[in-house]
Every structure is written in C-alpha cells, then in structure tokens.
Design an enzyme around this catalytic site. Structure first.
Site, PDB file in Angstrom:
ATOM      1  N   CYS A  98      48.325  -2.085 -26.639  1.00  0.00           N
ATOM      2  CA  CYS A  98      47.433  -2.213 -25.484  1.00  0.00           C
ATOM      3  C   CYS A  98      46.346  -1.139 -25.602  1.00  0.00           C
ATOM      4  O   CYS A  98      46.653   0.047 -25.737  1.00  0.00           O
ATOM      5  CB  CYS A  98      48.230  -2.019 -24.193  1.00  0.00           C
ATOM      6  SG  CYS A  98      47.205  -1.919 -22.717  1.00  0.00           S
ATOM      7  N   CYS A 101      46.697   1.541 -22.605  1.00  0.00           N
ATOM      8  CA  CYS A 101      47.785   2.515 -22.430  1.00  0.00           C
ATOM      9  C   CYS A 101      48.614   2.759 -23.686  1.00  0.00           C
ATOM     10  O   CYS A 101      49.484   3.614 -23.690  1.00  0.00           O
ATOM     11  CB  CYS A 101      48.706   2.071 -21.294  1.00  0.00           C
ATOM     12  SG  CYS A 101      49.822   0.730 -21.738  1.00  0.00           S
ATOM     13  N   CYS A 147      49.569  -6.494 -19.596  1.00  0.00           N
ATOM     14  CA  CYS A 147      50.424  -5.441 -20.123  1.00  0.00           C
ATOM     15  C   CYS A 147      51.395  -5.038 -19.021  1.00  0.00           C
ATOM     16  O   CYS A 147      50.982  -4.752 -17.910  1.00  0.00           O
ATOM     17  CB  CYS A 147      49.590  -4.236 -20.543  1.00  0.00           C
ATOM     18  SG  CYS A 147      50.575  -2.794 -20.970  1.00  0.00           S
ATOM     19  N   CYS A 150      50.807  -1.121 -17.823  1.00  0.00           N
ATOM     20  CA  CYS A 150      49.632  -0.639 -17.071  1.00  0.00           C
ATOM     21  C   CYS A 150      48.936  -1.757 -16.294  1.00  0.00           C
ATOM     22  O   CYS A 150      47.912  -1.503 -15.659  1.00  0.00           O
ATOM     23  CB  CYS A 150      48.646   0.046 -18.006  1.00  0.00           C
ATOM     24  SG  CYS A 150      47.752  -1.076 -19.087  1.00  0.00           S
ATOM     25  N   CYS A 170      46.790 -15.962 -26.473  1.00  0.00           N
ATOM     26  CA  CYS A 170      45.372 -15.857 -26.818  1.00  0.00           C
ATOM     27  C   CYS A 170      44.830 -14.584 -26.172  1.00  0.00           C
ATOM     28  O   CYS A 170      44.658 -14.520 -24.964  1.00  0.00           O
ATOM     29  CB  CYS A 170      44.666 -17.104 -26.281  1.00  0.00           C
ATOM     30  SG  CYS A 170      42.939 -17.186 -26.727  1.00  0.00           S
TER      31      CYS A 170
END
Ligand code: ZN
Length: 187
Positions: A98, A101, A147, A150, A170
């Site tokens: 991510c 984070c 995510c 976060c 995607c």
C-alpha cells in the site's frame, strides 16, 4: 491637524480589532498544524502499524504525506488513467505494498495481464490485508477494494479473473509501491 488625529482614533480601533481577530484564528490553525509533537505522532502510528492495528491519519496529514496524485486516488477514491501507471505492465518480482501505509497487499506471483491498463491480481497476499465494500457510485455496482490497515482506496475487484480464483483485483498503480525481490534463491 486636530481633525486628522481625531479621525485616526476609530480607524486605529478598527485595525486593532481586525488584528485581534486574525490572531485568534492563527492560534486555532497552529493547534491543528504540525507542531513539535507531530514527529512523535508519526512514530506512534508506525508502531501501531507494526502491531497490525489501524493506521490512522487526519486528512491534512494524508495530504502532506502523499503526492497529489496518490492523495486523489487513495484518499479521494479517484482512478488513474489506464496505461499511465508504473506497474500495469511490470513483470518485476516482489510484493506490492500500500503506497499510503506500507501494508503488504499483493504478490507479483498473482499478477496477470488483464489488458485493462491497470495492475491486476487474482488474489491478495491474504484476505485480511484488504477490505471489500459495495460501491454504487457512477451508476454501477462494483466492489471497492480498500487497504484494511489505513482504509485507503486501492481499486475494485471483479469476477472475471483467471483461475484459480476467477477474480480480478484491478488496482491503481499509484496506490502501490513495489518492494522488489532481491536476487536470491529461495531456500
Ligand atoms: Zn494502507
């Protein structure tokens, strides 16, 4: 002469009261702005992340931490233009993290060429890395991928992916950082 100084009286009072107003506003802004404690705050949140707890920042903290494009996609649920990101065509090996984070989200082993112009994966590293949510924006019913650590927007998941899961995550390139695998043979 006398008249002039008489006129300056109320004008001065006006200026002073205007200054007073500005001053109190500045005080308020300073409280929420970056202070000497903000570094500790960041360190504290890095610690939270290590423990697998939620990684929480305020909107203005996100804005400072991310590039404008990252902020638009991750925090404003935007979508980058197809075929423009850095990962859609990448065949590099490693883990995709991510970009907000650092949470490990996808492995290059599950990446496939979907022809869409966005990096696509048939599954996340584990199901507890991401959170799925119904998204009915833009007159469509889609499943949003966020995510889990976060709550940043990553992209969408569809049911038209390849075996074994037949799913297609995607994901926006700008939402991902690639931690490239070192040139070392696995044990
Ligand atoms: Zn994240």
């Amino acid at each position: 002469m006398e008249r002039k100084s008489f006129a300056a009286g109320p004008a001065l009072a006006l200026v002073l009261s205007a200054l007073g107003c500005t001053e109190s506003r500045q005080d308020a802004a300073e409280e929420s702005g970056p202070g000497p404690g903000s570094k500790n705050l960041e360190a504290e949140r890095e610690k939270q992340r290590g423990k697998g707890e939620k990684f929480v920042l305020t909107d203005s903290e996100w804005e400072k931490r991310l590039t404008p494009e990252q902020y638009y996609v991750l925090r404003r649920k935007g979508t980058e233009r197809a075929f423009t990101g850095k990962h859609w065509d990448s065949k590099k090996e490693g883990a995709y993290l991510c970009a907000a984070c650092g949470n490990e989200l996808f492995s290059s082993r599950t990446k496939f060429d979907s022809g869409t112009g966005w990096p696509s994966f048939w599954e996340p590293i584990s199901s507890d890395k991401v959170r799925l949510e119904d998204d009915t924006s833009l007159f469509m019913t889609r499943t949003e991928v966020l995510c889990k650590l976060c709550d940043s927007h990553l992209g969408h998941v569809f049911d038209d992916g390849p075996a074994p899961t037949h799913q297609r995550y995607c994901i926006n390139s700008v939402a991902l950082d690639l931690a490239e695998k070192k040139e070392k043979k696995e044990p």
